[in-house]
Write a protein that holds these residues in place. Structure first.
Motif, PDB file in Angstrom:
ATOM      1  N   ILE A  22     -16.200   2.570   9.886  1.00 42.90           N
ATOM      2  CA  ILE A  22     -14.951   3.182   9.441  1.00 42.90           C
ATOM      3  C   ILE A  22     -15.247   4.042   8.229  1.00 42.90           C
ATOM      4  CG2 ILE A  22     -12.682   2.693   8.475  1.00 42.90           C
ATOM      5  CD1 ILE A  22     -12.667   0.176  10.257  1.00 42.90           C
ATOM      6  N   ASN A  23     -14.747   5.263   8.225  1.00 47.25           N
ATOM      7  CA  ASN A  23     -14.980   6.201   7.137  1.00 47.25           C
ATOM      8  C   ASN A  23     -13.991   5.931   6.003  1.00 47.25           C
ATOM      9  OD1 ASN A  23     -15.315   8.369   5.432  1.00 47.25           O
ATOM     10  ND2 ASN A  23     -15.414   9.874   7.056  1.00 47.25           N
ATOM     11  N   GLN A  24     -14.469   5.301   4.950  1.00 51.41           N
ATOM     12  CA  GLN A  24     -13.644   4.948   3.798  1.00 51.41           C
ATOM     13  C   GLN A  24     -12.995   6.179   3.165  1.00 51.41           C
ATOM     14  OE1 GLN A  24     -13.274   1.665   1.927  1.00 51.41           O
ATOM     15  NE2 GLN A  24     -11.650   2.922   1.104  1.00 51.41           N
ATOM     16  N   GLU A  25     -13.675   7.315   3.189  1.00 47.53           N
ATOM     17  CA  GLU A  25     -13.177   8.538   2.552  1.00 47.53           C
ATOM     18  C   GLU A  25     -11.893   9.063   3.192  1.00 47.53           C
ATOM     19  OE1 GLU A  25     -14.757   9.755  -0.203  1.00 47.53           O
ATOM     20  OE2 GLU A  25     -16.002   7.971   0.041  1.00 47.53           O
ATOM     21  N   LYS A  26     -11.676   8.790   4.477  1.00 49.02           N
ATOM     22  CA  LYS A  26     -10.518   9.332   5.188  1.00 49.02           C
ATOM     23  C   LYS A  26      -9.351   8.345   5.276  1.00 49.02           C
ATOM     24  CE  LYS A  26     -13.019  12.536   8.150  1.00 49.02           C
ATOM     25  NZ  LYS A  26     -13.225  12.939   9.536  1.00 49.02           N
ATOM     26  N   MET A  27      -9.503   7.156   4.698  1.00 50.66           N
ATOM     27  CA  MET A  27      -8.473   6.136   4.835  1.00 50.66           C
ATOM     28  C   MET A  27      -7.374   6.315   3.798  1.00 50.66           C
ATOM     29  SD  MET A  27     -10.780   2.762   5.784  1.00 50.66           S
ATOM     30  CE  MET A  27     -10.075   1.888   4.456  1.00 50.66           C
ATOM     31  N   VAL A  28      -6.131   6.377   4.258  1.00 50.46           N
ATOM     32  CA  VAL A  28      -4.969   6.408   3.375  1.00 50.46           C
ATOM     33  C   VAL A  28      -3.903   5.491   3.954  1.00 50.46           C
ATOM     34  CG1 VAL A  28      -5.367   8.754   2.543  1.00 50.46           C
ATOM     35  CG2 VAL A  28      -3.883   8.400   4.493  1.00 50.46           C
ATOM     36  N   TYR A  29      -2.962   5.095   3.112  1.00 50.70           N
ATOM     37  CA  TYR A  29      -1.804   4.371   3.626  1.00 50.70           C
ATOM     38  C   TYR A  29      -0.552   5.015   3.054  1.00 50.70           C
ATOM     39  CZ  TYR A  29      -0.127   1.799  -0.472  1.00 50.70           C
ATOM     40  OH  TYR A  29       0.440   1.465  -1.672  1.00 50.70           O
ATOM     41  N   MET A  30       0.516   4.887   3.802  1.00 52.59           N
ATOM     42  CA  MET A  30       1.792   5.407   3.342  1.00 52.59           C
ATOM     43  C   MET A  30       2.828   4.320   3.564  1.00 52.59           C
ATOM     44  SD  MET A  30       3.827   8.842   4.484  1.00 52.59           S
ATOM     45  CE  MET A  30       4.106   8.305   6.139  1.00 52.59           C
ATOM     46  N   TYR A  31       3.565   3.999   2.527  1.00 54.74           N
ATOM     47  CA  TYR A  31       4.631   3.008   2.622  1.00 54.74           C
ATOM     48  C   TYR A  31       5.953   3.742   2.822  1.00 54.74           C
ATOM     49  CZ  TYR A  31       8.004  -0.563   1.464  1.00 54.74           C
ATOM     50  OH  TYR A  31       9.059  -1.419   1.515  1.00 54.74           O
ATOM     51  N   ASP A  34      -9.273   9.615  15.430  1.00 56.20           N
ATOM     52  CA  ASP A  34      -8.162   9.420  14.504  1.00 56.20           C
ATOM     53  C   ASP A  34      -7.334   8.223  14.948  1.00 56.20           C
ATOM     54  OD1 ASP A  34      -8.649  11.600  12.801  1.00 56.20           O
ATOM     55  OD2 ASP A  34      -7.701  12.970  14.218  1.00 56.20           O
ATOM     56  N   ILE A  35      -7.195   7.252  14.059  1.00 56.90           N
ATOM     57  CA  ILE A  35      -6.433   6.047  14.380  1.00 56.90           C
ATOM     58  C   ILE A  35      -5.355   5.853  13.329  1.00 56.90           C
ATOM     59  CG2 ILE A  35      -6.528   3.537  14.619  1.00 56.90           C
ATOM     60  CD1 ILE A  35      -9.358   3.838  15.640  1.00 56.90           C
ATOM     61  N   ASP A  36      -4.159   5.524  13.786  1.00 55.08           N
ATOM     62  CA  ASP A  36      -3.029   5.263  12.913  1.00 55.08           C
ATOM     63  C   ASP A  36      -2.520   3.865  13.228  1.00 55.08           C
ATOM     64  OD1 ASP A  36      -0.847   5.428  11.254  1.00 55.08           O
ATOM     65  OD2 ASP A  36       0.286   6.788  12.529  1.00 55.08           O
ATOM     66  N   LEU A  37      -2.513   2.993  12.236  1.00 62.63           N
ATOM     67  CA  LEU A  37      -1.954   1.647  12.383  1.00 62.63           C
ATOM     68  C   LEU A  37      -0.631   1.598  11.647  1.00 62.63           C
ATOM     69  CD1 LEU A  37      -4.834  -0.923  11.746  1.00 62.63           C
ATOM     70  CD2 LEU A  37      -3.495  -0.653  13.817  1.00 62.63           C
ATOM     71  N   MET A  38       0.399   1.127  12.318  1.00 69.41           N
ATOM     72  CA  MET A  38       1.705   0.933  11.691  1.00 69.41           C
ATOM     73  C   MET A  38       2.036  -0.544  11.794  1.00 69.41           C
ATOM     74  SD  MET A  38       3.899   4.113  13.162  1.00 69.41           S
ATOM     75  CE  MET A  38       3.249   4.021  14.815  1.00 69.41           C
ATOM     76  N   ALA A  39       2.638  -1.098  10.743  1.00 64.83           N
ATOM     77  CA  ALA A  39       3.003  -2.503  10.765  1.00 64.83           C
ATOM     78  C   ALA A  39       4.293  -2.714  10.001  1.00 64.83           C
ATOM     79  CB  ALA A  39       1.883  -3.347  10.164  1.00 64.83           C
ATOM     80  N   ARG A  40       5.022  -3.725  10.402  1.00 63.42           N
ATOM     81  CA  ARG A  40       6.259  -4.070   9.715  1.00 63.42           C
ATOM     82  C   ARG A  40       6.003  -4.885   8.456  1.00 63.42           C
ATOM     83  NH1 ARG A  40      11.059  -3.547  12.499  1.00 63.42           N
ATOM     84  NH2 ARG A  40      10.825  -2.770  14.624  1.00 63.42           N
ATOM     85  N   THR A  41       4.856  -5.576   8.405  1.00 69.35           N
ATOM     86  CA  THR A  41       4.540  -6.411   7.247  1.00 69.35           C
ATOM     87  C   THR A  41       3.110  -6.157   6.782  1.00 69.35           C
ATOM     88  OG1 THR A  41       3.680  -8.254   8.553  1.00 69.35           O
ATOM     89  CG2 THR A  41       6.061  -8.254   8.095  1.00 69.35           C
ATOM     90  N   THR A  42       2.831  -6.464   5.524  1.00 71.85           N
ATOM     91  CA  THR A  42       1.482  -6.344   4.991  1.00 71.85           C
ATOM     92  C   THR A  42       0.552  -7.320   5.701  1.00 71.85           C
ATOM     93  OG1 THR A  42       2.434  -5.772   2.849  1.00 71.85           O
ATOM     94  CG2 THR A  42       0.120  -6.346   2.873  1.00 71.85           C
ATOM     95  N   LEU A  43       1.042  -8.512   5.985  1.00 71.06           N
ATOM     96  CA  LEU A  43       0.241  -9.513   6.690  1.00 71.06           C
ATOM     97  C   LEU A  43      -0.173  -9.002   8.073  1.00 71.06           C
ATOM     98  CD1 LEU A  43      -0.948 -12.377   6.704  1.00 71.06           C
ATOM     99  CD2 LEU A  43       1.217 -13.164   7.663  1.00 71.06           C
ATOM    100  N   GLY A  44       0.771  -8.392   8.797  1.00 69.93           N
ATOM    101  CA  GLY A  44       0.466  -7.835  10.115  1.00 69.93           C
ATOM    102  C   GLY A  44      -0.553  -6.708  10.033  1.00 69.93           C
TER     103      GLY A  44
END
Length: 126
Positions: free
Chosen positions: A74-83, A45-55
């Motif tokens: 990378i499992n496309q089925e498990k990928m989500v993003y939250m703004y 399980d990996i969580d990426l957080m960024a301050r900008t979309t570019l980052g």
């Protein structure tokens, strides 16, 4: 050959994932308060957080390239993003490279419910 579920398999995967993160160039020290990108990883399980979309784009593409070089996918089925922020126009899915992230208002990460408003009642109800 090591079978899935074998103790050695977990150890080897953790070593491989550590190399993937290292090779991606994402700074692992410090917190998002003092840098532009933060990575949290536990097992697969990996969580990426960024301050900008570019980052976020740069970090994800570097991570994906490093994973691909290691033979991981990378499992496309498990990928989500939250703004989480003041901009209310983030209602669509997010495309990075050849991947599409579905938008989520909350998700469970390592047994904890995260939501865009940092509302703990969602976790209590879950």
């Amino acid at each position: 050959m090591v079978r899935q579920g074998d103790t050695l398999a977990c150890l080897l995967f953790n070593i491989a994932l550590e190399k993937v993160v290292w090779d991606s160039g994402i700074q692992t020290r410090g917190t998002i308060f003092f840098k532009t990108v933060q990575i949290l990883a536990y097992a697969d399980d990996i969580d990426l957080m960024a301050r900008t979309t570019l980052g976020l784009n740069e970090a994800f593409l570097n991570l994906e390239k490093s994973a691909r070089n290691m033979g991981l996918v990378i499992n496309q089925e498990k990928m989500v993003y939250m703004y989480s922020g003041k901009d209310t126009t983030w209602h669509q899915d997010l495309a990075i490279g050849n991947y599409m992230f579905k938008r989520a208002d909350n998700f469970k990460y390592l047994g904890t419910v995260a939501n865009k408003m940092n509302n703990r009642s969602v976790e209590v109800n879950a």
